[in-house]
Design a protein around this motif. Structure first.
Motif, PDB file in Angstrom:
ATOM      1  N   ASN A  76       6.563 -16.721 -12.640  1.00 42.85           N
ATOM      2  CA  ASN A  76       5.338 -16.306 -13.330  1.00 42.85           C
ATOM      3  C   ASN A  76       4.642 -17.488 -13.997  1.00 42.85           C
ATOM      4  N   LYS A  77       5.407 -18.361 -14.618  1.00 41.73           N
ATOM      5  CA  LYS A  77       4.812 -19.539 -15.266  1.00 41.73           C
ATOM      6  C   LYS A  77       4.213 -20.488 -14.236  1.00 41.73           C
ATOM      7  N   ILE A  80       0.953 -18.857 -12.925  1.00 42.74           N
ATOM      8  CA  ILE A  80      -0.115 -18.974 -13.918  1.00 42.74           C
ATOM      9  C   ILE A  80      -0.639 -20.408 -13.970  1.00 42.74           C
ATOM     10  N   SER A  81       0.254 -21.383 -13.900  1.00 39.94           N
ATOM     11  CA  SER A  81      -0.174 -22.788 -13.899  1.00 39.94           C
ATOM     12  C   SER A  81      -1.029 -23.097 -12.674  1.00 39.94           C
ATOM     13  N   LEU A  83      -2.759 -20.941 -10.948  1.00 39.12           N
ATOM     14  CA  LEU A  83      -4.027 -20.223 -11.109  1.00 39.12           C
ATOM     15  C   LEU A  83      -4.993 -20.995 -11.996  1.00 39.12           C
TER      16      LEU A  83
END
Length: 99
Positions: A76-77, A80-81, A83
């Motif tokens: 997830n991290k 998100i990075s 994105l």
């Protein structure tokens, strides 16, 4: 008897940008189809100049695809990075089109 040679040109099948067609202004995604076409033709630097965020988008979607089959720790991290990086690249390119 000779058969006619059929030629396939991917550029004949590209979708038009509706934003540009109706409003006369490029959208943030303008150039991505031509960039993918250039990658398929082997022109990697031309693809980057056409749409600079193409490789980070490929990385993002590739990572999401791999994560779908193999669960990756901290996915997830990472997503998100990626994105955020893509958002910055796409809109920086979009703003540069008007300068």
């Amino acid at each position: 008897m000779l058969l006619p040679r059929l030629e396939f040109n991917i550029n004949d099948y590209m979708l038009p940008c509706m934003n540009k067609k109706f409003f006369g202004v490029d959208c943030p995604g303008c150039g991505i189809q031509r960039s993918i076409s250039l990658i398929l033709q082997g022109d990697f630097s031309g693809a980057f100049y056409m749409y600079p965020a193409i490789y980070s988008l490929i990385l993002l979607f590739g990572f999401i695809g791999v994560n779908h089959f193999y669960k990756i720790k901290y996915a997830n991290k990472i997503i998100i990075s990626l994105l955020v990086i893509n958002f910055v690249l796409v809109f920086t390119n979009y703003i540069n089109k008007f300068i």
